[in-house]
Write an enzyme that holds these catalytic residues in place. Structure first.
Site, PDB file in Angstrom:
ATOM      1  N   LYS A   1       0.893  -1.120   0.157  1.00  0.00           N
ATOM      2  CA  LYS A   1       0.023   0.046   0.053  1.00  0.00           C
ATOM      3  C   LYS A   1       0.930   1.223  -0.170  1.00  0.00           C
ATOM      4  O   LYS A   1       0.566   2.281  -0.743  1.00  0.00           O
ATOM      5  CB  LYS A   1      -0.925  -0.029   1.201  1.00  0.00           C
ATOM      6  CG  LYS A   1      -2.111   1.150   1.534  1.00  0.00           C
ATOM      7  CD  LYS A   1      -3.056   0.963   2.136  1.00  0.00           C
ATOM      8  CE  LYS A   1      -2.902   0.987   3.533  1.00  0.00           C
ATOM      9  NZ  LYS A   1      -2.449   2.128   4.014  1.00  0.00           N
ATOM     10  N   SER A   2       1.908   1.334   0.835  1.00  0.00           N
ATOM     11  CA  SER A   2       2.791   2.475   0.950  1.00  0.00           C
ATOM     12  C   SER A   2       3.539   2.798  -0.354  1.00  0.00           C
ATOM     13  O   SER A   2       3.466   3.785  -0.755  1.00  0.00           O
ATOM     14  CB  SER A   2       3.642   2.257   1.836  1.00  0.00           C
ATOM     15  OG  SER A   2       3.117   2.327   3.162  1.00  0.00           O
TER      16      SER A   2
ATOM     17  N   ASP B   1       1.717  -1.184  11.915  1.00  0.00           N
ATOM     18  CA  ASP B   1       0.434  -1.618  11.324  1.00  0.00           C
ATOM     19  C   ASP B   1       0.042  -3.031  11.672  1.00  0.00           C
ATOM     20  O   ASP B   1      -1.300  -3.346  11.330  1.00  0.00           O
ATOM     21  CB  ASP B   1       0.176  -1.525   9.782  1.00  0.00           C
ATOM     22  CG  ASP B   1       0.307   0.016   9.394  1.00  0.00           C
ATOM     23  OD1 ASP B   1       0.019   0.724  10.232  1.00  0.00           O
ATOM     24  OD2 ASP B   1       0.819   0.366   8.331  1.00  0.00           O
TER      25      ASP B   1
HETATM   26  C1  S3P Z   1       2.348   4.837   6.161  1.00  0.00           C
HETATM   27  C2  S3P Z   1       2.769   5.102   7.429  1.00  0.00           C
HETATM   28  C3  S3P Z   1       2.149   4.694   8.648  1.00  0.00           C
HETATM   29  C4  S3P Z   1       1.388   3.392   8.410  1.00  0.00           C
HETATM   30  C5  S3P Z   1       0.356   3.810   7.441  1.00  0.00           C
HETATM   31  C6  S3P Z   1       1.220   3.842   5.972  1.00  0.00           C
HETATM   32  C7  S3P Z   1       2.838   5.266   4.876  1.00  0.00           C
HETATM   33  O1  S3P Z   1       1.674   5.888   9.275  1.00  0.00           O
HETATM   34  O2  S3P Z   1       0.871   3.281   9.736  1.00  0.00           O
HETATM   35  O3  S3P Z   1      -0.617   2.684   7.263  1.00  0.00           O
HETATM   36  O4  S3P Z   1       2.706   4.898   3.628  1.00  0.00           O
HETATM   37  O5  S3P Z   1       3.723   6.279   5.099  1.00  0.00           O
HETATM   38  P1  S3P Z   1       2.602   6.653  10.241  1.00  0.00           P
HETATM   39  O6  S3P Z   1       3.477   7.710   9.210  1.00  0.00           O
HETATM   40  O7  S3P Z   1       1.484   7.592  10.699  1.00  0.00           O
HETATM   41  O8  S3P Z   1       3.142   6.051  11.358  1.00  0.00           O
END
Ligand code: S3P
Length: 450
Positions: free
Chosen positions: A38-39, A335
């Protein structure tokens, strides 16, 4: 042999996932793949949209969250081919060249879309933008990105002292800063990095612990001048930058693989291989935590694909033991804490997770919700101000439970149900589509191959 242990019942107003666990004979078997990370999917769409030329993306996640990103950047002037094509093509506009959209940008349920996009929008002089999201996203803190952007000279307005969406942004010419982030957050880091693309000079972000580094890797591949210093946990980027479209191959999401890793670890006689999973070291905290718990996990076929490390992950059932985690590992499994709590229920002894207060501001308050829903199934979980204390070894019993519209809670409950006696019905299980549209199909597959 169970023939159909997973029954999906869909009613007009809501979706329920019902899992009837047979008394015996269930194990989790086979070889599966998980959807794209996803990221990385968000970042590929965004960088593609602001780069010059064409970006191609293979393995893009077709979940609701990346769809929100794609819709926003289409409204901002990027051309994006249908997301279900095997190779998605993005024709970008060039850094600083997004257009002022005629309508509100809707990030849906996606914190990553909203926070990263804010950095890009705030750095577009002479253009005005409004952004919003669903009920959950409109209650999540945006001050963590609004404040550093304001230090760079951004103009952003919103409810609650400019900290809650809907937000209005008047784009400005931004200046570089050195930002010492109070939280280890890849969304905060990435927002500032993206804003800094248009600022004249070097912007530095220092984190208390290293968060996922997909932005750094991808910005470098697209041609940005970016360096990292692991000793000081800092990232430096120099603007103004121009980005060039690239070919991105998205690996399977370790956060989605985590559900199957835990399923195979806790269900007796299981032996499951999850192919093509991203094992970027800033994301593998879940593997390390499970190994501390004596899980039987092997990495096979390790390789680098388009700048990201990838492997097949083989997991066999074993007796788990409790563990204590906190500190620098937390951002590396942030996560995965709900599904780690499921593993801890089936471990001997206590598991203590601390320094994870960030979970309170995710898609739901994941500390409160994880404890509530798993305790309804018979777990012994105590909510701590910044974590969870889980006493393992108590059997679970199926019951009616709620996802609280949180995708990771819905899927964690489904895995817990595989080891619970009787019938578990998960209400609002359709939330899984945020990050894993085919979750139920894979659940059927791993259970029916036994
Ligand atoms: C993500 C960062 C994380 C994660 C989120 C996706 C990202 O959040 O919890 O599901 O893609 O940069 P945080 O940056 O708020 O920790």
């Amino acid at each position: 042999m169970p023939s159909s242990i997973v029954n999906v019942r869909i009613t007009e107003s809501q979706q329920q996932l019902t899992i009837d666990r047979p008394n015996q004979g269930l194990s989790v078997q086979g070889r599966i793949r998980v959807p794209g990370d996803k990221s990385i999917s968000h970042r590929a769409l965004m960088l593609g949209a602001i780069a010059k030329g064409e970006t191609t993306i293979e393995g893009l996640l077709l979940g609701e969250d990346p769809r929100s990103t794609a819709r926003c950047f289409q409204a901002l002037g990027a051309e994006i081919s249908p997301l279900n094509e095997q190779r998605v093509r993005v024709r970008g506009v060039g850094v600083g060249e997004l257009i002022e959209p005629t309508d509100i940008l809707d990030a849906g349920n996606s914190g990553t879309t909203m926070r990263l996009m804010l950095g890009i929008l705030a750095s577009h002089p002479d253009r005005f933008f409004t952004v919003t999201g669903d009920k959950s996203l409109r209650s999540r803190p945006m001050s963590r990105v609004v404040q550093p952007l304001q230090q760079m000279g951004a103009q952003i307005w919103g409810r609650n002292g400019n900290s809650l969406a809907p937000l209005a942004i008047q784009g400005q010419s931004l200046r570089p800063i050195h930002y010492h982030s109070p939280i280890a957050s890849a969304q905060v880091k990435s927002c500032i990095l993206l804003a800094a693309l248009m600022a004249q000079g070097t912007t530095t972000i220092t984190e208390p612990a290293v968060s996922r580094d997909h932005s750094e890797r991808m910005l470098k591949a697209f041609g940005a001048e970016i360096t990292t210093d692991p000793d000081t946990k800092s990232v430096m980027i120099t603007g103004p930058a121009q980005l060039q479209g690239q070919s991105v191959i998205v690996p399977g999401d370790i956060s989605s693989a985590a559900f199957w890793i835990v399923a195979a670890a806790i269900v007796p006689d299981s032996d499951l291989t999850i192919e093509n999973v991203g094992i970027n070291p800033t994301r593998t905290g879940i593997l390390e935590a499970l190994e501390m718990m004596d899980a039987d996990i092997q990495l096979e076929n390790e390789r680098i694909v388009a700048g990201e490390p990838v492997a097949d992950i083989r997991v066999r059932h074993s007796q788990l033991k409790g563990c204590t985690i906190g500190g620098d590992i937390i951002p590396r499994l942030i996560d995965e804490i709900p599904i780690l709590a499921v593993a801890a229920i089936f471990a001997s002894g206590q598991t203590v997770i601390s320094e994870a207060a960030e979970l309170r501001v995710k898609e739901s308050d994941r500390l409160a919700v994880t404890a509530t829903v798993l305790n309804q199934m018979g777990a012994k979980i105590t909510e701590l101000p910044d974590g969870l204390e889980i006493t393992g070894g108590t059997p679970l019993t199926g019951t009616d439970v709620e996802s609280y519209d949180d995708h990771r809670i819905a899927m964690s409950l489904a895995i817990a149900a595989l080891n619970a006696s009787g019938t578990t019905t998960i209400h609002h299980a359709e939330a899984a589509a945020i990050s894993y549209p085919d979750f139920t199909a894979t659940l059927r597959q791993v259970c029916e191959e036994c």
